[in-house]
Design a protein around this motif. Sequence first.
Motif, mmCIF file in Angstrom:
data_model
loop_
_atom_site.group_PDB
_atom_site.id
_atom_site.type_symbol
_atom_site.label_atom_id
_atom_site.label_comp_id
_atom_site.label_asym_id
_atom_site.label_seq_id
_atom_site.Cartn_x
_atom_site.Cartn_y
_atom_site.Cartn_z
ATOM 1 N N GLN A 15 0.847 -1.214 0.000
ATOM 2 C CA GLN A 15 0.000 0.000 0.000
ATOM 3 C C GLN A 15 0.882 1.263 0.000
ATOM 4 O O GLN A 15 1.612 1.525 0.955
ATOM 5 C CB GLN A 15 -0.879 -0.022 1.262
ATOM 6 C CG GLN A 15 -1.600 1.269 1.573
ATOM 7 C CD GLN A 15 -2.803 1.497 0.674
ATOM 8 O OE1 GLN A 15 -3.664 0.626 0.562
ATOM 9 N NE2 GLN A 15 -2.847 2.649 0.022
ATOM 10 N N ALA A 17 1.238 5.015 0.589
ATOM 11 C CA ALA A 17 0.469 6.020 1.334
ATOM 12 C C ALA A 17 0.843 7.443 0.895
ATOM 13 O O ALA A 17 -0.017 8.320 0.812
ATOM 14 C CB ALA A 17 0.704 5.857 2.835
ATOM 15 N N PRO A 36 -8.617 14.473 1.003
ATOM 16 C CA PRO A 36 -9.690 13.588 1.481
ATOM 17 C C PRO A 36 -9.139 12.550 2.459
ATOM 18 O O PRO A 36 -7.920 12.366 2.532
ATOM 19 C CB PRO A 36 -10.183 12.900 0.202
ATOM 20 C CG PRO A 36 -9.463 13.513 -0.939
ATOM 21 C CD PRO A 36 -8.317 14.313 -0.420
ATOM 22 N N ASN A 37 -10.027 11.881 3.163
ATOM 23 C CA ASN A 37 -9.581 10.806 4.051
ATOM 24 C C ASN A 37 -8.790 9.780 3.251
ATOM 25 O O ASN A 37 -9.168 9.439 2.139
ATOM 26 C CB ASN A 37 -10.780 10.124 4.714
ATOM 27 C CG ASN A 37 -11.407 11.017 5.758
ATOM 28 O OD1 ASN A 37 -10.716 11.809 6.392
ATOM 29 N ND2 ASN A 37 -12.715 10.920 5.913
ATOM 30 N N ALA A 39 -5.802 10.267 2.070
ATOM 31 C CA ALA A 39 -4.902 10.916 1.102
ATOM 32 C C ALA A 39 -3.432 10.782 1.493
ATOM 33 O O ALA A 39 -2.559 10.872 0.638
ATOM 34 C CB ALA A 39 -5.264 12.395 0.962
ATOM 35 N N GLY A 40 -3.167 10.616 2.790
ATOM 36 C CA GLY A 40 -1.767 10.490 3.234
ATOM 37 C C GLY A 40 -1.329 11.593 4.189
ATOM 38 O O GLY A 40 -0.142 11.730 4.475
ATOM 39 N N LYS A 41 -2.279 12.353 4.721
ATOM 40 C CA LYS A 41 -1.928 13.473 5.608
ATOM 41 C C LYS A 41 -1.271 12.980 6.910
ATOM 42 O O LYS A 41 -0.208 13.452 7.291
ATOM 43 C CB LYS A 41 -3.177 14.318 5.948
ATOM 44 C CG LYS A 41 -3.868 14.896 4.739
ATOM 45 C CD LYS A 41 -5.067 15.728 5.115
ATOM 46 C CE LYS A 41 -6.184 14.949 5.809
ATOM 47 N NZ LYS A 41 -6.839 13.897 4.973
ATOM 48 N N SER A 42 -1.937 12.046 7.578
ATOM 49 C CA SER A 42 -1.391 11.565 8.863
ATOM 50 C C SER A 42 -0.032 10.921 8.660
ATOM 51 O O SER A 42 0.877 11.114 9.477
ATOM 52 C CB SER A 42 -2.311 10.529 9.507
ATOM 53 O OG SER A 42 -3.580 11.049 9.633
ATOM 54 N N THR A 43 0.103 10.182 7.593
ATOM 55 C CA THR A 43 1.390 9.524 7.318
ATOM 56 C C THR A 43 2.490 10.581 7.152
ATOM 57 O O THR A 43 3.583 10.447 7.702
ATOM 58 C CB THR A 43 1.265 8.660 6.040
ATOM 59 O OG1 THR A 43 0.232 7.697 6.256
ATOM 60 C CG2 THR A 43 2.552 7.953 5.712
HETATM 61 P P1 ADP Z 1 -5.179 10.632 5.885
HETATM 62 O O1 ADP Z 1 -4.507 11.060 7.139
HETATM 63 O O2 ADP Z 1 -5.069 11.649 4.777
HETATM 64 O O3 ADP Z 1 -6.593 10.185 6.094
HETATM 65 P P2 ADP Z 1 -3.401 8.330 6.027
HETATM 66 O O4 ADP Z 1 -2.021 8.860 5.992
HETATM 67 O O5 ADP Z 1 -3.945 7.907 7.353
HETATM 68 O O6 ADP Z 1 -4.384 9.361 5.307
HETATM 69 O O7 ADP Z 1 -3.498 7.078 5.064
HETATM 70 C C1 ADP Z 1 -2.943 7.027 3.727
HETATM 71 C C2 ADP Z 1 -3.060 5.597 3.173
HETATM 72 O O8 ADP Z 1 -2.188 4.740 3.893
HETATM 73 C C3 ADP Z 1 -4.453 4.995 3.315
HETATM 74 O O9 ADP Z 1 -4.681 4.196 2.179
HETATM 75 C C4 ADP Z 1 -4.335 4.140 4.565
HETATM 76 O O10 ADP Z 1 -5.228 3.061 4.530
HETATM 77 C C5 ADP Z 1 -2.911 3.666 4.488
HETATM 78 N N1 ADP Z 1 -2.334 3.442 5.838
HETATM 79 C C6 ADP Z 1 -2.166 4.376 6.813
HETATM 80 N N2 ADP Z 1 -1.587 3.831 7.901
HETATM 81 C C7 ADP Z 1 -1.366 2.522 7.601
HETATM 82 C C8 ADP Z 1 -0.769 1.407 8.292
HETATM 83 N N3 ADP Z 1 -0.274 1.554 9.526
HETATM 84 N N4 ADP Z 1 -0.720 0.227 7.657
HETATM 85 C C9 ADP Z 1 -1.199 0.081 6.397
HETATM 86 N N5 ADP Z 1 -1.753 1.079 5.674
HETATM 87 C C10 ADP Z 1 -1.840 2.279 6.273
#
Ligand code: ADP
Length: 229
Positions: A15, A17, A36-37, A39-43
């Motif tokens: 996956q 991110a 959008p949810n 999108a990769g912001k938290s990552t």
């Molecule tokens: P946002 O904060 O914009 O909602 P995230 O950064 O949380 O987006 O997620 C980006 C992508 O990475 C999504 O497809 C999410 O499912 C995936 N993802 C996030 N954290 C993990 C993880 N720990 N393991 C696997 N996939 C992850």
Amino acid sequence: MFIEAINLSKSYGKQSAVQNLTFHLEEGQIVGFLGPNGAGKSTTLKMLLGLIKPSSGSVTIDGKDPQEQEIALKKQIGYLAENNPLYPEMYVREFLAFIGNIHQITNLESRIQEVIEWVGLEKEAHKKIQELSKGYQQRVGIALAILHDPKILILDEPTSGLDPNQRDEIRTLIKSLQKDRIILFSSHILSEVEAICDRVLLIHEGKLVTDSPLKDIKNLEKFFKEKTN
Ligand code: ADP
């Protein structure tokens, strides 16, 4: 202070991110970090905070790797997490003192008083955190984020769950913190982003689709939908 991401990428197994994000942030700006949810912001924020390691590319703060310099850099970063985790059993001042001691803040008592006044918590500061309304809990979260006077503030959905009056107050507060700081502000409330931010970074499916001054975007909601559909 500056933050620089160069071709920043992160995959979780297969996956992807975040892909090839490149941006440069300077002090004095409030930057809306949108997408959008999923999108990769938290990552991206986690990599900036040194909590996870990029798969490739880099993000640096003043040229330093947040993972290697974690403690020194943490002193420069204030972070309000999306769900604003607090210790509900603690009294407001007790909680701020607890965190202030971790940061080894000098003149802690007067700094706590200053921050309490700044965020408008004077009347509620004698209570336990669990006794506060959501808006006041959010103020405790902001007090916590600014207690050590960081140069970088990362605010993830700082006004979620607040009523319109509380939102206005928190917005004014964030604006007042702008000088000499980098503020990265994540929100789905686009009218709020329009009211507060100078610049917008928009990510979609892990890629940076816009890095633009807010004034160049006429209707943010329409723009957001066009870019992320
Ligand atoms: P946002 O904060 O914009 O909602 P995230 O950064 O949380 O987006 O997620 C980006 C992508 O990475 C999504 O497809 C999410 O499912 C995936 N993802 C996030 N954290 C993990 C993880 N720990 N393991 C696997 N996939 C992850």
